[in-house]
Write a protein that holds these residues in place. Structure first.
Motif, PDB file in Angstrom:
ATOM      1  N   MET A 117      -0.984   0.766   4.126  1.00  0.00           N
ATOM      2  CA  MET A 117      -0.534   1.685   3.091  1.00  0.00           C
ATOM      3  C   MET A 117      -0.368   3.095   3.651  1.00  0.00           C
TER       4      MET A 117
ATOM      5  N   ARG B 280       0.436   3.927   6.671  1.00  0.00           N
ATOM      6  CA  ARG B 280       1.667   3.929   7.465  1.00  0.00           C
ATOM      7  C   ARG B 280       2.898   4.008   6.573  1.00  0.00           C
ATOM      8  N   GLN B 281       2.902   3.268   5.464  1.00  0.00           N
ATOM      9  CA  GLN B 281       4.037   3.293   4.557  1.00  0.00           C
ATOM     10  C   GLN B 281       4.236   4.677   3.954  1.00  0.00           C
TER      11      GLN B 281
ATOM     12  N   GLU C  90       5.794   6.934   6.465  1.00  0.00           N
ATOM     13  CA  GLU C  90       7.211   6.634   6.644  1.00  0.00           C
ATOM     14  C   GLU C  90       8.042   7.302   5.560  1.00  0.00           C
TER      15      GLU C  90
ATOM     16  N   ARG D 140       0.780   5.768  -3.464  1.00  0.00           N
ATOM     17  CA  ARG D 140       2.244   5.667  -3.465  1.00  0.00           C
ATOM     18  C   ARG D 140       2.856   6.878  -4.164  1.00  0.00           C
TER      19      ARG D 140
END
Length: 301
Positions: free
Chosen positions: A1, A3-4, A7, A198
């Motif tokens: 998570m 890393r996402q 990105e 998120r």
């Protein structure tokens, strides 16, 4: 998570693109079950509950103040697409705040009124974290009292989006979810913090783009002045007075190193040259040492 999220931030999405992404990533804090979490919490060792409670308190305050202090940023939005995105961030912060209230009731039991919970959580914050909240409130007042003042607006964005969310909340969320994943405990807590993470990636992305734009328009000094004031406090948020349950100097040092690395990454992502990043971080470490010396002297007295 983690890393996402990085990105998303590194891709430098526009405010319009972030709005589109928000429309596709809704979640409901009232649909998350804490039934297993409550039972697991009761069986945890006291030291672990104390450590997790410290993290929870910071998010209780952080999500409440995020909702409370975002209105000046929304009012000062410099573009229509930015205004639309910031409206989604207000909705996110409301969702986060509601989730934290449910989490606290599930793990700790009823705290009475929300004001009682906020007061108890405030008392459990570290000295550096309290000072950061005071500075953030002051920046928000400056923005409110000077509507249309771009310098005040970008100072608040720098603190709110780059430091409060881009470092402290982001690091705290991902550290907690990684630990819960390894331990396979508190599934409701993990699910909610993953969802908040998120959301935070979008918020941070908006702020980083706003800061890059401001620096291109000649506001580099405003950004750097804000960062050099608050980063020494930010990297020392895990230092507590001696004897505080759930706190240790070893944990505080690990947090300081991780946040220092993250701070340098954020400075690079807003476009600062490597020699300047290194110079800023060297000064930040010196000021952080001085700040900790003052805290320890006060603790001994």
């Amino acid at each position: 998570m983690f890393r996402q999220g990085e990105e998303v931030i590194a891709s430098q999405p526009t405010a319009a693109r972030l709005f589109e992404t928000w429309e596709k990533n809704h979640w409901n804090p009232f649909e998350i079950s804490f039934e297993r979490d409550h039972a697991q919490w009761q069986r945890m060792p006291e030291w672990l509950r104390a450590r997790l409670s410290t993290v929870i308190r910071t998010f209780v305050i952080g999500e409440h103040t995020g909702l409370d202090l975002l209105s000046p940023v929304l009012a000062g939005a410099t573009t229509e697409s930015g205004l639309r995105f910031l409206a989604t961030q207000v909705a996110d912060e409301a969702r986060h705040s509601a989730y934290m209230l449910r989490l606290v009731e599930a793990l700790w039991g009823s705290m009475g009124s929300e004001s009682v919970l906020l007061s108890e959580a405030w008392e459990g914050l570290s000295p550096s974290y309290r000072r950061l909240n005071e500075i953030e409130s002051s920046l928000a007042r400056d923005t409110l009292q000077g509507p249309g003042n771009y310098d005040s607006w970008i100072r608040q964005v720098t603190m709110f989006h780059l430091v409060t969310e881009g470092m402290l909340a982001y690091f705290g969320q991902h550290s907690l979810t990684d630990a819960l994943e390894r331990s396979r405990v508190l599934p409701g807590v993990k699910l909610g913090f993953l969802a908040m993470g998120r959301d935070e990636a979008r918020h941070i992305s908006f702020g980083m783009e706003a800061i890059r734009t401001a620096m291109d328009e000649g506001r580099r000094d405003e950004v750097l002045h804000t960062l050099t004031e608050i980063l020494p406090l930010a990297i020392t948020v895990d230092y507590f007075p001696d004897g505080t349950p759930g706190a240790s100097d070893d944990d505080a040092l690990r947090t300081r190193r991780a946040l220092s690395t993250l701070a340098a990454r954020r400075l690079t992502q807003i476009g600062l040259e490597r020699p300047l990043v290194e110079s800023v971080m060297k000064d930040v470490q010196t000021q952080a040492d001085r700040h900790l010396g003052q805290l320890r002297a006060s603790d001994r007295s």
